[in-house]
Design a protein around this motif. Sequence first.
Motif, mmCIF file in Angstrom:
data_model
loop_
_atom_site.group_PDB
_atom_site.id
_atom_site.type_symbol
_atom_site.label_atom_id
_atom_site.label_comp_id
_atom_site.label_asym_id
_atom_site.label_seq_id
_atom_site.Cartn_x
_atom_site.Cartn_y
_atom_site.Cartn_z
ATOM 1 N N PHE A 1 9.106 13.445 -2.790
ATOM 2 C CA PHE A 1 7.906 13.439 -1.954
ATOM 3 C C PHE A 1 6.864 14.420 -2.466
ATOM 4 O O PHE A 1 5.658 14.162 -2.375
ATOM 5 N N SER A 2 7.304 15.548 -3.029
ATOM 6 C CA SER A 2 6.361 16.557 -3.506
ATOM 7 C C SER A 2 5.533 16.048 -4.680
ATOM 8 O O SER A 2 4.417 16.522 -4.913
ATOM 9 N N THR A 3 6.062 15.067 -5.431
ATOM 10 C CA THR A 3 5.329 14.551 -6.584
ATOM 11 C C THR A 3 4.175 13.640 -6.188
ATOM 12 O O THR A 3 3.293 13.369 -7.003
ATOM 13 N N CYS A 4 4.191 13.139 -4.944
ATOM 14 C CA CYS A 4 3.120 12.219 -4.535
ATOM 15 C C CYS A 4 2.368 12.691 -3.289
ATOM 16 O O CYS A 4 1.404 12.033 -2.882
ATOM 17 N N ALA A 5 2.804 13.792 -2.676
ATOM 18 C CA ALA A 5 2.155 14.254 -1.443
ATOM 19 C C ALA A 5 0.693 14.624 -1.671
ATOM 20 O O ALA A 5 -0.176 14.315 -0.853
ATOM 21 N N SER A 6 0.408 15.289 -2.810
ATOM 22 C CA SER A 6 -0.972 15.706 -3.087
ATOM 23 C C SER A 6 -1.885 14.501 -3.247
ATOM 24 O O SER A 6 -2.988 14.458 -2.699
ATOM 25 N N HIS A 7 -1.417 13.518 -4.002
ATOM 26 C CA HIS A 7 -2.238 12.312 -4.205
ATOM 27 C C HIS A 7 -2.428 11.549 -2.909
ATOM 28 O O HIS A 7 -3.526 11.044 -2.624
ATOM 29 N N LEU A 8 -1.396 11.471 -2.097
ATOM 30 C CA LEU A 8 -1.503 10.782 -0.811
ATOM 31 C C LEU A 8 -2.520 11.482 0.091
ATOM 32 O O LEU A 8 -3.293 10.825 0.799
ATOM 33 N N THR A 9 -2.535 12.805 0.060
ATOM 34 C CA THR A 9 -3.522 13.561 0.838
ATOM 35 C C THR A 9 -4.936 13.276 0.344
ATOM 36 O O THR A 9 -5.861 13.057 1.144
ATOM 37 N N THR A 10 -5.121 13.263 -0.978
ATOM 38 C CA THR A 10 -6.436 12.980 -1.562
ATOM 39 C C THR A 10 -6.913 11.582 -1.189
ATOM 40 O O THR A 10 -8.074 11.383 -0.817
#
Length: 306
Positions: A237-246
């Motif tokens: 989840f940490s690998t995609c959380a930033s992109h999902l937030t953006t």
Amino acid sequence: MAESNCTQATEFTLMGFTEDPVTQVTPFLMVLLVYLSTILGNLGMIVLIRASPQLHSPMYYFLANLSFIDVCSSTVITPKMLADFMSEKKVIPYAGCVAQEFIYDLLGMTEVFLLAVMAYDRYLAICRPLLYHLVMSPKRCFHLVAGSYLVGLTNGIGQTIGMFTLSFCGSSVIDLFFCDISPLISLSTSDTTLSLSILTSAALFAVSNSLFVLVSYMAIISTILSIRSAEGKCKAFSTCASHLTTVSIFYGTACFMYLKPSSDSSRGDKWAVMLYTVLTPMLNPFIYSLRNKEVKEALRRITKIK
């Protein structure tokens, strides 16, 4: 149709937020601070990615391009806005309006496509890890980024062609702080069919990309939930959380800006537009640096070296 004896507007007046110079000091300082943070944050992210070998991967290659787009899109709008805060006559020449609208639409559609590419990258990394390095080769990554800019360029040219078909013989006052195609269509005194068709096509393309991102993350979340270990779930989840937030911020503010019921513009609407055009580009580097362990580790190493 416009009358044959009408005089085409040679400049547009940007309404901005308020005519009172006193009340414009605070928003001027706020926008200036946000703009400086945007430039420093995104350029810093680009330099960090280029200087850190551990960040030389497809995900950060796409992120560096996203930061570049954010710098450019903010620079297209914000300096003119800052100048207008301190000016009594807020005008922009017709050629300047065309240029601003062209670059803004080019970068906006490029970012739409690039966010979809980043979602596809995360989908392959989490859902198809064995195929990831085969599919996301350096050559393929370059083609995806080049395709993003090509799609953006096509949109910018199309919107500009549509604008050239518009006549502005009546009011030349844009109730906004930059040249966007939507208020320009509303101001036109000529047939707007072509411009509206191009705008609708761009909107449909953006919606299809948002659906692609949504489907990709549904598959990603489903895969993450199927992981048995809690540590594995957290890492995935940490690998995609930033992109999902953006993506959530980008499409959330865009929907509020473009899909709200048509009505007379209010100051609240203008602040919403500012959130989308000025504040969102600033947030991306902070989101990725604060939520991403690899970025924080790379920054720590660069700091130690210096």
